[in-house]
Design a protein around this motif. Structure first.
Motif, PDB file in Angstrom:
ATOM      1  N   HIS A 163      20.520  19.041   5.296  1.00  0.00           N
ATOM      2  CA  HIS A 163      20.042  19.337   6.650  1.00  0.00           C
ATOM      3  C   HIS A 163      18.825  18.484   6.978  1.00  0.00           C
ATOM      4  N   LYS A 164      17.877  18.431   6.054  1.00  0.00           N
ATOM      5  CA  LYS A 164      16.717  17.558   6.213  1.00  0.00           C
ATOM      6  C   LYS A 164      17.023  16.263   5.483  1.00  0.00           C
ATOM      7  N   LYS A 166      15.224  13.661   4.774  1.00  0.00           N
ATOM      8  CA  LYS A 166      14.191  12.963   4.007  1.00  0.00           C
ATOM      9  C   LYS A 166      14.610  12.826   2.549  1.00  0.00           C
ATOM     10  N   LYS A 217      13.360   8.280   5.009  1.00  0.00           N
ATOM     11  CA  LYS A 217      14.792   8.506   5.144  1.00  0.00           C
ATOM     12  C   LYS A 217      15.472   7.181   4.810  1.00  0.00           C
ATOM     13  N   SER A 276       7.786  14.597  11.263  1.00  0.00           N
ATOM     14  CA  SER A 276       8.071  15.882  10.633  1.00  0.00           C
ATOM     15  C   SER A 276       6.767  16.603  10.334  1.00  0.00           C
ATOM     16  N   GLU A 288      10.523  18.734  13.827  1.00  0.00           N
ATOM     17  CA  GLU A 288      10.983  17.450  13.295  1.00  0.00           C
ATOM     18  C   GLU A 288      11.752  16.704  14.373  1.00  0.00           C
ATOM     19  N   ASP A 290      14.040  13.215  15.070  1.00  0.00           N
ATOM     20  CA  ASP A 290      14.837  12.271  14.281  1.00  0.00           C
ATOM     21  C   ASP A 290      14.312  10.846  14.356  1.00  0.00           C
TER      22      ASP A 290
END
Length: 359
Positions: A163-164, A166, A217, A276, A288, A290
């Motif tokens: 989901h996150k 990072k 990311k 974030s 957060e 994107d």
């Protein structure tokens, strides 16, 4: 004109360009991969005469050209500029092309194979050839960082499926620290295998100054290659990919949608940043975004576009709405990239994801 292909294999040729250009009789083009890798430029001085042109996978506009859909490209641009929705039938047609483009990817030899055969299996064989070459380049050129580079590269699909998005180094090793992985990440970025997106501590102008390079990311440079990695265990790809295009197969579309937006922004020469704030004490600060994208002409206020990527038709915009209130002076435009049509509502610009190449 004289062309030196795969010039990274012969660094002395690059060094000699200074004198060849000074000679004045010919124009020179140097082509190659891994040209910015440190190992390939050791013991030579890169001549100032070199003008660098970065090559990227084909973007969606080029993919439509390859499908002889030039008029469709012009129509998309007209709708974007005039901020009018695309007629539903045409929107559905473009979305099918777009999802097909995501799956096939933008590597020219893969696109060529798919357009000549309409066979996803054949396209994936080309993608697997490229991935094999990538791994060969890592083994040959990454040096002391080879194992770390391989571990990052192989874990990209699982990292993006969360989901996150990072990158969690702990998934590679409990003792892993970012200072040990800075060079491996940089190697992958310089090799054009991945696109890195760094956290910015503030969603304001000066994203580079506010960059937190310990929070990353890591996206695949080509989304078609990401599909090949994610579905590597599936032998028969045609049925799977056709069902994905028709929306009859449930997959984690979020990872692919975010990856393709990162790819399209990179192709447009944007550096990638996200915001974030995991504040556990104040829920109004917890948010957060994107992507953060500076507007083209900087002014005293309202310089940053806040971008959210949504893969489905049902979603919430809690983080975006918080950011719009908290950073009203910094925000230029709130943008949601989604599978739906173009509309403007509550100060938010909703764009079909395929319009990301116009940002």
């Amino acid at each position: 004109m004289i062309i030196f292909d795969e010039v990274q294999e012969c660094p002395k040729v690059r060094a000699a360009i200074k004198y060849l250009v000074a000679d004045g009789r010919y124009d020179f083009v140097e082509t190659g991969s891994l040209m910015s890798i440190r190992k390939n430029t050791e013991k030579i001085i890169i001549p100032s005469e070199e003008e660098h042109i970065n090559m990227y996978p084909m973007d969606f506009e080029e993919y439509l050209w390859a499908n002889n859909e030039d008029m469709l490209v012009s129509f998309i641009k007209d709708c974007y500029i005039s901020r009018k929705s695309v007629p539903d039938a045409i929107h559905r047609k473009i979305m099918r092309f777009f999802i097909e483009y995501m799956i096939v990817g933008g590597m020219p030899q893969v696109v060529n194979e798919f357009l000549s055969t309409k066979d996803f299996n054949a396209a994936d064989r080309e993608k697997n050839t490229i991935l094999t070459l990538y791994r060969g380049d890592i083994a040959k050129h990454a040096g002391v960082h080879t194992l770390k580079v391989e571990s990052i590269f192989d874990s990209i699909p699982s990292q993006l499926s969360k989901h996150k998005k990072k990158f969690r180094l702990a998934s590679l090793s409990e003792s892993a620290r970012m200072r040990e992985y800075v060079e491996p990440f940089t190697w992958l970025k310089d090799a054009r295998f991945v696109n890195l997106c760094f956290a910015s501590t503030e969603p304001s102008i000066g994203l580079e100054i506010n960059a937190d390079r310990t929070a990353i990311k890591c996206y695949m440079g080509d989304t078609g290659l990401l599909y090949a990695l994610a579905f590597s265990s599936v032998e028969e790809k045609n049925d799977v990919y056709k069902k994905i295009i028709l929306g009859k197969l449930s997959v984690n579309n979020g990872m692919f949608m975010e990856n393709i937006v990162a790819q399209m922004l990179t192709t447009n020469k944007h550096k990638l940043f996200f915001y974030s704030n995991p504040d556990r004490e104040n829920k109004y600060n917890r948010m957060e975004l994107d992507f953060l994208l500076p507007k083209s002409k900087i002014t005293s206020r309202h310089n940053i576009n806040f971008i959210e990527v949504k893969s489905g038709t049902r979603y919430n915009l809690t983080s975006l709405e918080k950011a719009m209130k908290k950073y009203a002076n910094e925000m230029n435009q709130a943008i949601v990239l989604h599978p739906g049509n173009l509309r403007f509502e509550n100060n938010i610009l909703y764009l079909p994801t395929y319009m990301a190449f116009l940002l």
